[in-house]
Design a protein around this motif. Structure first.
Motif, PDB file in Angstrom:
ATOM      1  N   GLU A  11       0.822  -1.204   0.000  1.00 39.19           N
ATOM      2  CA  GLU A  11       0.000   0.000   0.000  1.00 39.19           C
ATOM      3  C   GLU A  11       0.861   1.261   0.000  1.00 39.19           C
ATOM      4  OE1 GLU A  11      -3.944  -1.625   2.411  1.00 39.19           O
ATOM      5  OE2 GLU A  11      -2.153  -0.997   3.539  1.00 39.19           O
ATOM      6  N   TRP A  15       0.711   4.079  -2.811  1.00 40.56           N
ATOM      7  CA  TRP A  15       0.396   5.446  -2.409  1.00 40.56           C
ATOM      8  C   TRP A  15       1.454   6.416  -2.912  1.00 40.56           C
ATOM      9  CZ3 TRP A  15      -2.775   9.030  -1.460  1.00 40.56           C
ATOM     10  CH2 TRP A  15      -2.446  10.151  -0.702  1.00 40.56           C
ATOM     11  N   ILE A 141     -11.484   3.411 -10.290  1.00 40.90           N
ATOM     12  CA  ILE A 141     -10.723   3.781  -9.089  1.00 40.90           C
ATOM     13  C   ILE A 141     -11.023   5.229  -8.721  1.00 40.90           C
ATOM     14  CG2 ILE A 141      -8.390   4.255  -8.216  1.00 40.90           C
ATOM     15  CD1 ILE A 141      -7.505   1.744  -9.908  1.00 40.90           C
ATOM     16  N   SER A 142     -10.999   6.110  -9.712  1.00 35.23           N
ATOM     17  CA  SER A 142     -11.275   7.531  -9.456  1.00 35.23           C
ATOM     18  C   SER A 142     -12.682   7.726  -8.915  1.00 35.23           C
ATOM     19  CB  SER A 142     -11.063   8.345 -10.738  1.00 35.23           C
ATOM     20  OG  SER A 142      -9.726   8.237 -11.173  1.00 35.23           O
ATOM     21  N   ALA A 144     -14.410   5.536  -7.194  1.00 34.38           N
ATOM     22  CA  ALA A 144     -14.446   5.013  -5.825  1.00 34.38           C
ATOM     23  C   ALA A 144     -13.863   6.027  -4.845  1.00 34.38           C
ATOM     24  CB  ALA A 144     -13.687   3.687  -5.742  1.00 34.38           C
ATOM     25  N   VAL A 145     -12.754   6.639  -5.208  1.00 33.02           N
ATOM     26  CA  VAL A 145     -12.125   7.632  -4.336  1.00 33.02           C
ATOM     27  C   VAL A 145     -13.018   8.856  -4.206  1.00 33.02           C
ATOM     28  CG1 VAL A 145     -10.127   9.162  -4.067  1.00 33.02           C
ATOM     29  CG2 VAL A 145      -9.784   6.787  -4.778  1.00 33.02           C
ATOM     30  N   LEU A 146     -13.596   9.304  -5.322  1.00 33.61           N
ATOM     31  CA  LEU A 146     -14.527  10.433  -5.258  1.00 33.61           C
ATOM     32  C   LEU A 146     -15.721  10.110  -4.363  1.00 33.61           C
ATOM     33  CD1 LEU A 146     -14.623  11.747  -8.934  1.00 33.61           C
ATOM     34  CD2 LEU A 146     -13.915  13.027  -6.900  1.00 33.61           C
ATOM     35  N   VAL A 148     -15.748   8.449  -1.665  1.00 31.12           N
ATOM     36  CA  VAL A 148     -15.361   8.631  -0.259  1.00 31.12           C
ATOM     37  C   VAL A 148     -15.128  10.105   0.046  1.00 31.12           C
ATOM     38  CG1 VAL A 148     -13.555   8.141   1.444  1.00 31.12           C
ATOM     39  CG2 VAL A 148     -14.358   6.330  -0.069  1.00 31.12           C
ATOM     40  N   LEU A 149     -14.449  10.797  -0.860  1.00 34.44           N
ATOM     41  CA  LEU A 149     -14.113  12.200  -0.628  1.00 34.44           C
ATOM     42  C   LEU A 149     -15.321  13.122  -0.770  1.00 34.44           C
ATOM     43  CD1 LEU A 149     -10.721  12.335  -2.559  1.00 34.44           C
ATOM     44  CD2 LEU A 149     -11.063  12.293  -0.078  1.00 34.44           C
TER      45      LEU A 149
END
Length: 168
Positions: A11, A15, A141-142, A144-146, A148-149
Motif C-alpha cells: 500500500e 500510495w 478507481i477515481s 471510488a475515491v470520489l 469517499v471524498l
C-alpha cells in the motif's frame, strides 16, 4: 485511542507511486501549456469550464467551485485573463453582489488553439501508456475515491457529452 492501521509495504508503494504520478502529471500539463500557449494549466482549465457553460459564462463562485479553487486565487487568475482579453467580468443583473465571468471570442480562440496540444500531452503522458482495461480501471478507481471524498456528490462529476443524431 485506537492504534493506527499503518499502510502495508504494498500500500505504501502504491500510495507514493500515485502521489508522484499525480504531481508529475500536473507539472507536465502545466509545462506544455506554458511552453505552447503561454498560459498555466489553471488558466486553461478556467477557459475550458467557461467554454462549456451555458452562454459561456459562470458566476465566479461557481467557477471557483468547478476548479476547486479559492475565490481569492480565482480572482487573481481572472484579473490576468481579463487583462489579456480572454474573459470579461461583470456584475449580475438583479444581484450586484455576484460577479460573472464570461469567455470572450478571443478567449475562445486562445482555448481552441491551446486544446490540441493539451489533448496531445494528456494522451502522451496518460492514455498512450494504458490499455483499454487500465483506462476503465482508472475511471472506476477515481469514482471510488470520489465516492469517499465527496459522498453527497457535491463536486462536479463527468457528464456524458450529448450524442449527435449519428450517435457520435
Amino acid at each position: 485511542m485506537a492504534e493506527p492501521v499503518w499502510l502495508s509495504d504494498e500500500e505504501q508503494r502504491a500510495w507514493r507511486t500515485f502521489l508522484a504520478a499525480v504531481r508529475l502529471l500536473e507539472s507536465s500539463l502545466d509545462r506544455q501549456l506554458r511552453q505552447d500557449s503561454g498560459m498555466p494549466h489553471t488558466y486553461y482549465q478556467a477557459l475550458a469550464m467557461l467554454s462549456e457553460a451555458p452562454g459561456r459564462s459562470l458566476a465566479m463562485g461557481e467557477l471557483a467551485r468547478l476548479l476547486r479553487s479559492s475565490p481569492s486565487r480565482l480572482s487573481h487568475a481572472a484579473a490576468r485573463l481579463e487583462e489579456e482579453g480572454l474573459i470579461r467580468r461583470s456584475r449580475r443583473e438583479g444581484n450586484r453582489r455576484t460577479t460573472v465571468a464570461e469567455l470572450t471570442p478571443r478567449g475562445m480562440e486562445v482555448l481552441e488553439a491551446a486544446a490540441p496540444g493539451h489533448a496531445g500531452e494528456v494522451r502522451r503522458v496518460l492514455f498512450d501508456v494504458l490499455d483499454k482495461e487500465q483506462v476503465d480501471q482508472l475511471r472506476r478507481i477515481s469514482e471510488a475515491v470520489l465516492g469517499v471524498l465527496d459522498p453527497c456528490g457535491k463536486e462536479v462529476r463527468y457528464a456524458e457529452p450529448p450524442r449527435t443524431e449519428s450517435g457520435n
